[in-house]
Design a protein around this motif. Structure first.
Motif, PDB file in Angstrom:
ATOM      1  N   MET A 148       0.847  -1.196   0.000  1.00  0.00           N
ATOM      2  CA  MET A 148       0.000   0.000   0.000  1.00  0.00           C
ATOM      3  C   MET A 148       0.883   1.247   0.000  1.00  0.00           C
ATOM      4  SD  MET A 148      -2.334   1.284   3.191  1.00  0.00           S
ATOM      5  CE  MET A 148      -2.834  -0.358   3.554  1.00  0.00           C
ATOM      6  N   ASP A 149       0.615   2.139  -0.964  1.00  0.00           N
ATOM      7  CA  ASP A 149       1.375   3.381  -1.013  1.00  0.00           C
ATOM      8  C   ASP A 149       0.459   4.507  -0.526  1.00  0.00           C
ATOM      9  OD1 ASP A 149       2.877   5.558  -1.522  1.00  0.00           O
ATOM     10  OD2 ASP A 149       3.093   5.216  -3.680  1.00  0.00           O
ATOM     11  N   VAL A 150       0.655   4.894   0.747  1.00  0.00           N
ATOM     12  CA  VAL A 150      -0.219   5.912   1.338  1.00  0.00           C
ATOM     13  C   VAL A 150      -0.130   7.233   0.560  1.00  0.00           C
ATOM     14  CG1 VAL A 150      -0.653   7.268   3.419  1.00  0.00           C
ATOM     15  CG2 VAL A 150      -0.100   4.855   3.624  1.00  0.00           C
ATOM     16  N   GLY A 151       1.056   7.500   0.013  1.00  0.00           N
ATOM     17  CA  GLY A 151       1.264   8.741  -0.734  1.00  0.00           C
ATOM     18  C   GLY A 151       0.269   8.932  -1.872  1.00  0.00           C
ATOM     19  N   LYS A 152      -0.224   7.844  -2.423  1.00  0.00           N
ATOM     20  CA  LYS A 152      -1.163   7.934  -3.550  1.00  0.00           C
ATOM     21  C   LYS A 152      -2.548   8.414  -3.134  1.00  0.00           C
ATOM     22  CE  LYS A 152       0.496   4.743  -7.000  1.00  0.00           C
ATOM     23  NZ  LYS A 152       0.280   3.475  -7.664  1.00  0.00           N
ATOM     24  N   VAL A 153      -2.825   8.423  -1.845  1.00  0.00           N
ATOM     25  CA  VAL A 153      -4.153   8.817  -1.378  1.00  0.00           C
ATOM     26  C   VAL A 153      -4.129  10.231  -0.811  1.00  0.00           C
ATOM     27  CG1 VAL A 153      -6.156   7.928  -0.136  1.00  0.00           C
ATOM     28  CG2 VAL A 153      -4.245   6.414  -0.576  1.00  0.00           C
ATOM     29  N   ILE A 154      -2.921  10.769  -0.589  1.00  0.00           N
ATOM     30  CA  ILE A 154      -2.809  12.041   0.121  1.00  0.00           C
ATOM     31  C   ILE A 154      -2.761  13.237  -0.828  1.00  0.00           C
ATOM     32  CG2 ILE A 154      -1.172  13.400   1.526  1.00  0.00           C
ATOM     33  CD1 ILE A 154      -0.738  10.870   3.174  1.00  0.00           C
ATOM     34  N   CYS A 155      -3.465  14.298  -0.398  1.00  0.00           N
ATOM     35  CA  CYS A 155      -3.514  15.524  -1.188  1.00  0.00           C
ATOM     36  C   CYS A 155      -3.446  16.693  -0.200  1.00  0.00           C
ATOM     37  CB  CYS A 155      -4.836  15.547  -1.956  1.00  0.00           C
ATOM     38  SG  CYS A 155      -5.068  17.027  -2.932  1.00  0.00           S
ATOM     39  N   THR A 156      -2.681  17.716  -0.524  1.00  0.00           N
ATOM     40  CA  THR A 156      -2.571  18.834   0.417  1.00  0.00           C
ATOM     41  C   THR A 156      -3.760  19.779   0.275  1.00  0.00           C
ATOM     42  OG1 THR A 156      -1.258  20.000  -1.196  1.00  0.00           O
ATOM     43  CG2 THR A 156      -0.052  18.780   0.484  1.00  0.00           C
ATOM     44  N   GLU A 157      -4.056  20.497   1.358  1.00  0.00           N
ATOM     45  CA  GLU A 157      -5.301  21.282   1.372  1.00  0.00           C
ATOM     46  C   GLU A 157      -5.264  22.501   0.445  1.00  0.00           C
ATOM     47  OE1 GLU A 157      -6.265  23.068   5.139  1.00  0.00           O
ATOM     48  OE2 GLU A 157      -4.167  23.337   5.668  1.00  0.00           O
ATOM     49  N   ASP A 158      -4.086  22.869  -0.047  1.00  0.00           N
ATOM     50  CA  ASP A 158      -4.035  24.006  -0.980  1.00  0.00           C
ATOM     51  C   ASP A 158      -4.192  23.564  -2.438  1.00  0.00           C
ATOM     52  OD1 ASP A 158      -1.676  22.705  -1.228  1.00  0.00           O
ATOM     53  OD2 ASP A 158      -0.376  24.422  -0.747  1.00  0.00           O
ATOM     54  N   ASN A 195      -5.476   6.700  -7.823  1.00  0.00           N
ATOM     55  CA  ASN A 195      -5.482   5.668  -6.784  1.00  0.00           C
ATOM     56  C   ASN A 195      -6.645   4.688  -6.919  1.00  0.00           C
ATOM     57  OD1 ASN A 195      -7.759   6.707  -5.324  1.00  0.00           O
ATOM     58  ND2 ASN A 195      -6.457   8.118  -4.192  1.00  0.00           N
ATOM     59  N   GLY A 196      -7.645   5.057  -7.714  1.00  0.00           N
ATOM     60  CA  GLY A 196      -8.759   4.133  -7.949  1.00  0.00           C
ATOM     61  C   GLY A 196      -9.588   3.842  -6.704  1.00  0.00           C
ATOM     62  N   LEU A 197      -9.428   4.651  -5.644  1.00  0.00           N
ATOM     63  CA  LEU A 197     -10.143   4.390  -4.395  1.00  0.00           C
ATOM     64  C   LEU A 197     -11.378   5.283  -4.224  1.00  0.00           C
ATOM     65  CD1 LEU A 197      -7.026   4.179  -2.023  1.00  0.00           C
ATOM     66  CD2 LEU A 197      -8.410   2.263  -2.800  1.00  0.00           C
ATOM     67  N   GLY A 212      -8.898  16.168   6.682  1.00  0.00           N
ATOM     68  CA  GLY A 212     -10.195  15.968   6.027  1.00  0.00           C
ATOM     69  C   GLY A 212     -10.138  14.949   4.918  1.00  0.00           C
ATOM     70  N   VAL A 213     -11.286  14.732   4.292  1.00  0.00           N
ATOM     71  CA  VAL A 213     -11.354  13.831   3.139  1.00  0.00           C
ATOM     72  C   VAL A 213     -12.148  14.506   2.023  1.00  0.00           C
ATOM     73  CG1 VAL A 213     -11.237  11.672   4.458  1.00  0.00           C
ATOM     74  CG2 VAL A 213     -13.465  12.704   4.017  1.00  0.00           C
ATOM     75  N   LEU A 214     -11.892  14.073   0.784  1.00  0.00           N
ATOM     76  CA  LEU A 214     -12.674  14.553  -0.344  1.00  0.00           C
ATOM     77  C   LEU A 214     -12.892  13.360  -1.272  1.00  0.00           C
ATOM     78  CD1 LEU A 214     -12.496  17.961  -1.941  1.00  0.00           C
ATOM     79  CD2 LEU A 214     -12.595  16.019  -3.475  1.00  0.00           C
ATOM     80  N   THR A 215     -14.145  13.112  -1.619  1.00  0.00           N
ATOM     81  CA  THR A 215     -14.454  11.955  -2.470  1.00  0.00           C
ATOM     82  C   THR A 215     -14.720  12.415  -3.910  1.00  0.00           C
ATOM     83  OG1 THR A 215     -16.836  12.072  -2.112  1.00  0.00           O
ATOM     84  CG2 THR A 215     -15.555  10.788  -0.511  1.00  0.00           C
ATOM     85  N   ASP A 216     -14.744  11.437  -4.823  1.00  0.00           N
ATOM     86  CA  ASP A 216     -15.077  11.788  -6.217  1.00  0.00           C
ATOM     87  C   ASP A 216     -16.486  12.381  -6.287  1.00  0.00           C
ATOM     88  OD1 ASP A 216     -16.197   9.355  -5.616  1.00  0.00           O
ATOM     89  OD2 ASP A 216     -15.482   8.317  -7.413  1.00  0.00           O
ATOM     90  N   GLY A 217     -17.373  11.922  -5.385  1.00  0.00           N
ATOM     91  CA  GLY A 217     -18.732  12.469  -5.357  1.00  0.00           C
ATOM     92  C   GLY A 217     -18.737  13.939  -4.968  1.00  0.00           C
TER      93      GLY A 217
END
Ligand code: PLP
Length: 476
Positions: free
Chosen positions: A1-11, A24-26, A40-45
């Motif tokens: 699992m590459d956690v880096g692929k799920v992380i995005c900075t708030e800016d 990431n396909g998640l 926080g989280v942000l989904t494709d929805g």
């Protein structure tokens, strides 16, 4: 699992976060602040709703992501984390004391295996689709259409492509452009999806349904020869379930009797016969890009040809029959069979990674072979030395087919019967010429879950469910 692929900075912008989610396909990104703490989280929805409300892709996600989110800590055990998963929370981040993401867990148990799921993540599909959307070229003009036509024609080893709204009208357009209509007979296999014969009937030609080869399952060259009459105008072979028809023999028959040739490649993108792509043999050949096909644009289709004249004629028929030189002047009665720039954008993204898609599908087929090839109860679809078949839907033939399908469904495994002999259906019976083998196939074959997200453990479970069905005494 590459956690880096799920992380995005708030800016980040919506565009950037969507790239991360797409890669990431998640379906989700974990948002972090300047101190790398998860905030926080942000989904494709969420992103979709932003765009639908008129938001721009270039805008920052700062005020739009969800600051209230479920998480686990690295001091808790796995069962505690799992208990937090639900239909709504499918992915749970695990944080350390400093609120940094150390891993995530997801719902691993799949409780239903569908026969097919489109494979849309990992490439540029979403990026191109959003680009087409933001450009406002959402109808049937726009740069993706020409690009998709050009690239797909090259993939099919033909000069020209004409993108259309689906695979059925692609066949109709091909027949119409070739002048195959009332009074002509078109020979096609009795074993195919109903769209093939419907398209022939829409052209007002008379379909002639002939039997298939019992081992290859594609149209039998001997059955074609036996069905030729003075009215025969065209042969319409189908590369069924990813298997190329015998194009050497079929092309020779077409040449000998001066017949037109149209290949229906809807189920065989990338298949090859003697090192030539399917779709490179006939006068005009057709594809479908329906969501369950190997390459998809949602709905969509394509005609490919080497003839500039046929290319021009198809384009005119596709666009209401309007003269290409004089606007609103109609030289012929046409159709609206156009594809949209949005669909073509999706198609361009898919085509870029067609080799990856085909390789993933082959892995699935190989895994089924690994667990089923020794079974005395199951016959797998065959491979031949003269051709390279691709894996559309995994195919097996068995005894007691309908009972097996019921057993699989009871175990949450989707399965589909093969196409039935078209000539057996009352509405098509009058077009039947021969169907001994297609009838038998229609009764014994089934398709198994074939999507490329299946893992080896899933396939093992499915295969075990099949073999245990036959190993049980009949009335137990
Ligand atoms: C899917 C399919 C078609 C029709 O394609 P649509 O895009 O659904 O219209 C035609 N022929 C065959 C063999 C197919 O499998």
């Amino acid at each position: 699992m590459d956690v880096g692929k799920v992380i995005c900075t708030e800016d980040a912008s919506f565009f950037e976060v969507l790239e991360i989610i797409n890669n990431n396909g998640l379906g989700i990104a974990f948002i972090t602040n300047k101190l790398d703490q998860m905030c926080g989280v942000l989904t494709d929805g969420d992103a979709r709703r932003h765009i639908l409300k008129g938001g721009k892709l270039s805008e920052s996600i700062q005020h739009s992501f969800n600051r209230d989110f479920a998480f686990g800590t690295d001091e808790e055990d796995l069962d505690t984390h799992r208990a937090r998963l639900s239909d709504k929370i499918k992915i749970l981040p695990v944080l350390n004391k400093d609120r940094k993401v150390v891993r995530y867990i997801r719902n691993e148990s799949r409780n239903f295996y569908p026969v097919m799921m489109p494979d849309l993540s990992g490439g540029n599909e979403l990026t191109y689709l959003l680009e087409a959307f933001s450009s406002t070229w959402i109808s049937s003009q726009g740069p993706y259409i020409e690009r998709f036509e050009k690239d797909f024609a090259a993939f099919s080893e033909k000069k020209y492509g004409v993108a259309v709204s689906n695979g059925t009208v692609a066949i109709h357009l091909a027949l119409e452009a070739l002048g195959v209509g009332e009074g002509s007979e078109v020979i096609l296999p009795d074993f195919t999806f109903g769209a093939t014969i419907n398209a022939v009937l829409h052209s007002r030609a008379t379909p002639v349904l002939v039997d298939v080869d019992p081992i290859r399952w594609t149209i039998s060259p001997a059955a074609i020869e036996a069905a030729i009459t003075p009215r025969t105008r065209a042969i319409l072979p189908v590369h069924i379930y990813g298997q190329p028809a015998n194009m050497d023999e079929i092309s020779a028959i077409a040449e000998k009797h001066n017949l037109l040739l149209v290949e229906d490649c809807a189920e065989a993108h990338g298949a090859r016969f003697k090192n030539r792509s399917v779709g490179s043999f006939g006068d005009i050949n057709t594809y479908s890009f329906f969501a369950n096909k190997i390459l998809t644009t949602g709905e969509g289709g394509m005609c490919v040809t080497d003839s500039y004249e046929l290319y021009r004629r198809m384009r005119q028929l596709r666009d209401h029959g309007m003269s290409p030189d004089k606007r609103y002047w109609h030289d012929i009665v046409g159709y609206n069979y156009r594809m949209t720039n949005l669909q073509a954008a999706l198609g361009c993204g898919q085509l870029e990674r067609i080799n990856e898609i085909l390789a993933k599908r082959k892995t699935v087929e190989d895994l089924y072979a690994k667990y089923l090839s020794d079974s005395p109860y199951v016959s797998l679809q065959r491979h031949f030395n003269d051709s390279h078949k691709v894996n559309w839907l995994v195919c097996i033939t068995v005894d007691r087919r309908d009972d097996l399908i019921r057993h699989l469904k009871a175990n949450n495994i989707d399965a589909r019967p093969f196409f039935y002999s078209l000539g057996e259906m009352p509405i098509f019976a009058k077009y039947l010429h021969s169907n001994t083998h297609s009838r038998a196939l229609g009764r014994s074959g089934l398709n198994l879950p074939s999507d490329s997200q299946l893992r080896e453990s899933d396939i093992k479970t499915i295969c075990h469910t099949i073999t245990s069905f036959y190993e049980k005494p009949l009335h137990a």
